[in-house]
Design an enzyme around this catalytic site. Sequence first.
Site, PDB file in Angstrom:
ATOM      1  N   PHE A 231     122.981  49.706  40.245  1.00  0.00           N
ATOM      2  CA  PHE A 231     122.389  50.755  39.399  1.00  0.00           C
ATOM      3  C   PHE A 231     123.364  51.062  38.259  1.00  0.00           C
ATOM      4  O   PHE A 231     123.723  52.209  38.029  1.00  0.00           O
ATOM      5  CB  PHE A 231     122.103  52.028  40.207  1.00  0.00           C
ATOM      6  CG  PHE A 231     121.332  51.801  41.477  1.00  0.00           C
ATOM      7  CD1 PHE A 231     119.943  51.750  41.456  1.00  0.00           C
ATOM      8  CD2 PHE A 231     121.988  51.613  42.688  1.00  0.00           C
ATOM      9  CE1 PHE A 231     119.220  51.542  42.628  1.00  0.00           C
ATOM     10  CE2 PHE A 231     121.273  51.399  43.858  1.00  0.00           C
ATOM     11  CZ  PHE A 231     119.891  51.366  43.841  1.00  0.00           C
ATOM     12  N   SER A 254     117.786  47.182  37.569  1.00  0.00           N
ATOM     13  CA  SER A 254     116.460  46.575  37.451  1.00  0.00           C
ATOM     14  C   SER A 254     115.983  46.557  36.002  1.00  0.00           C
ATOM     15  O   SER A 254     115.066  45.824  35.664  1.00  0.00           O
ATOM     16  CB  SER A 254     115.455  47.328  38.327  1.00  0.00           C
ATOM     17  OG  SER A 254     115.455  48.686  37.986  1.00  0.00           O
ATOM     18  N   ALA A 283     117.709  46.403  43.140  1.00  0.00           N
ATOM     19  CA  ALA A 283     118.925  46.550  43.943  1.00  0.00           C
ATOM     20  C   ALA A 283     118.733  46.027  45.365  1.00  0.00           C
ATOM     21  O   ALA A 283     119.610  45.353  45.906  1.00  0.00           O
ATOM     22  CB  ALA A 283     119.328  48.022  43.984  1.00  0.00           C
ATOM     23  N   CYS A 340     122.279  61.842  43.434  1.00  0.00           N
ATOM     24  CA  CYS A 340     122.209  62.865  42.388  1.00  0.00           C
ATOM     25  C   CYS A 340     120.947  63.718  42.533  1.00  0.00           C
ATOM     26  O   CYS A 340     120.568  64.428  41.611  1.00  0.00           O
ATOM     27  CB  CYS A 340     122.295  62.233  40.997  1.00  0.00           C
ATOM     28  SG  CYS A 340     120.976  61.079  40.669  1.00  0.00           S
TER      29      CYS A 340
HETATM   30  N1  SAH Z   1     125.751  54.432  37.621  1.00  0.00           N
HETATM   31  C1  SAH Z   1     125.229  54.728  36.315  1.00  0.00           C
HETATM   32  C2  SAH Z   1     124.026  55.645  36.344  1.00  0.00           C
HETATM   33  C3  SAH Z   1     122.888  55.126  37.183  1.00  0.00           C
HETATM   34  S1  SAH Z   1     121.338  55.728  36.674  1.00  0.00           S
HETATM   35  C4  SAH Z   1     126.321  55.325  35.443  1.00  0.00           C
HETATM   36  O1  SAH Z   1     127.440  55.559  35.914  1.00  0.00           O
HETATM   37  O2  SAH Z   1     126.070  55.527  34.266  1.00  0.00           O
HETATM   38  C5  SAH Z   1     120.269  54.835  37.689  1.00  0.00           C
HETATM   39  C6  SAH Z   1     119.963  53.401  37.233  1.00  0.00           C
HETATM   40  O3  SAH Z   1     119.265  52.769  38.283  1.00  0.00           O
HETATM   41  C7  SAH Z   1     119.072  53.275  36.016  1.00  0.00           C
HETATM   42  O4  SAH Z   1     119.734  52.535  35.029  1.00  0.00           O
HETATM   43  C8  SAH Z   1     117.824  52.522  36.517  1.00  0.00           C
HETATM   44  O5  SAH Z   1     117.354  51.549  35.580  1.00  0.00           O
HETATM   45  C9  SAH Z   1     118.346  51.834  37.739  1.00  0.00           C
HETATM   46  N2  SAH Z   1     117.356  51.541  38.784  1.00  0.00           N
HETATM   47  C10 SAH Z   1     116.330  52.316  39.204  1.00  0.00           C
HETATM   48  N3  SAH Z   1     115.709  51.740  40.250  1.00  0.00           N
HETATM   49  C11 SAH Z   1     116.367  50.582  40.510  1.00  0.00           C
HETATM   50  C12 SAH Z   1     116.218  49.547  41.494  1.00  0.00           C
HETATM   51  N4  SAH Z   1     115.262  49.599  42.413  1.00  0.00           N
HETATM   52  N5  SAH Z   1     117.088  48.523  41.463  1.00  0.00           N
HETATM   53  C13 SAH Z   1     118.059  48.458  40.535  1.00  0.00           C
HETATM   54  N6  SAH Z   1     118.253  49.406  39.595  1.00  0.00           N
HETATM   55  C14 SAH Z   1     117.421  50.446  39.580  1.00  0.00           C
END
Ligand code: SAH
Length: 396
Positions: A231, A254, A283, A340
């Site tokens: 993520f 994703s 993920a 979060c």
């Molecule tokens: N860790 C990041 C913030 C994460 S925000 C930082 O430090 O800035 C959450 C992220 O998860 C988003 O970019 C979103 O696109 C991604 N996301 C949401 N569902 C997902 C999934 N099933 N698999 C992978 N990524 C995903």
Amino acid sequence: MIYPKIYLKPKKEESVLRLHPWIFSGAVARIDGQPEEGTVVEVFAADGRLLGVGHYQIGSIAVRLLAFDEVTIDHAFWLDRLRSAYNLRQMLGLDHAPENDTYRLVYGEGDRLPGLVIDMYADTAVMQAHSVGMHHARHDIATALRELLGDRLQAIYYKSDGTLPFKAALDHTDEYLLGRYTGGEHLATERGLRFGIDWLKGQKTGFFVDQRENRRLLEQYAGGRTVLNMFCYTGGFSVYAMRGGARAVHSVDSSSKAVSLTERNVALNFPNDDRHRAFAEDAFDYLRRAGNDYDLIILDPPAFAKHRDVLRNALQGYRKLNAAAFEKIRPGGILFTFSCSQVVSRNDFRLAVFTAAAQTRRHVRILHQLTQPADHPVSIYHPEGEYLKGLVLEVE
Ligand code: SAH
């Protein structure tokens, strides 16, 4: 200034006397006049005592209090609140170019400005309203912010389409309230690392400022490790891991847009460094097919629960995700795992991670318990302001 008046039912003033800034609609006995949503109102106890002044809302929260005494919500008010928010960030050393100019200047109730968020990216402020009252006040707030920061503020972008209550039916177009950034990619600095920030197209205000201190901690663990940043969004954790001397860093999101933001931010700080690779993939799918080489894994998913009624599903989600990481992580590995979701309590989250760990029967120790940084302060009277929870675990 004469504001419309709201009278509470007997005994319903107790939480307000303890400085909690929300008045629930069930506590309201009567309203003098017919205030529109977003109007400034005065709130009185049943016995006629003034309790405070706030923004009127339609919904389960009827008023968000801006002050607990008789004040006029004018230029001096906004200036005073913003100044006190800014003083805290200065005291914390966050407005400190060239080392750091990325920080949250206003965090709602924690800065006694319920419904308002302002993130600073170098000379640009990105402002977000979560209430109609703050939406109506946006130009006054922008004027006060300009006065407070002077030339160090070149632009204010207002971005609230996704955060205002949808019922309000406002023609709230996102727009610049001051200046306009035209210089191509906008760079900001967090702890000496450079990040391109795209508030126009990015999620939320363009960057997740709240993980700054947790990224710094990660950096200290990264030396010589093979890192998986799940993520990744803009790749914050990945860039810190690179600086910390990681052997390899793999970033997964994703969204392919997020993956390119990550690649861009890694290249900005570590050009031509082949330790980093990024993958646009779900993920859970990625973890399923991943090898067992990772010895530092970061799980920072989006909020799995935005409302109480989906709490159970959210906890299942955290459990499954963490179980997948526990299954893959190398012996001696370190897991940084976060939630979060505001509605997921610290205990709920810990229980979900505990259940995931127990499923694999590996020995797991808690090394750190993490939260949001000091530029996301929590009013002691408003515990709802706490949302970020993290655990740093050692997995034997
Ligand atoms: N860790 C990041 C913030 C994460 S925000 C930082 O430090 O800035 C959450 C992220 O998860 C988003 O970019 C979103 O696109 C991604 N996301 C949401 N569902 C997902 C999934 N099933 N698999 C992978 N990524 C995903």
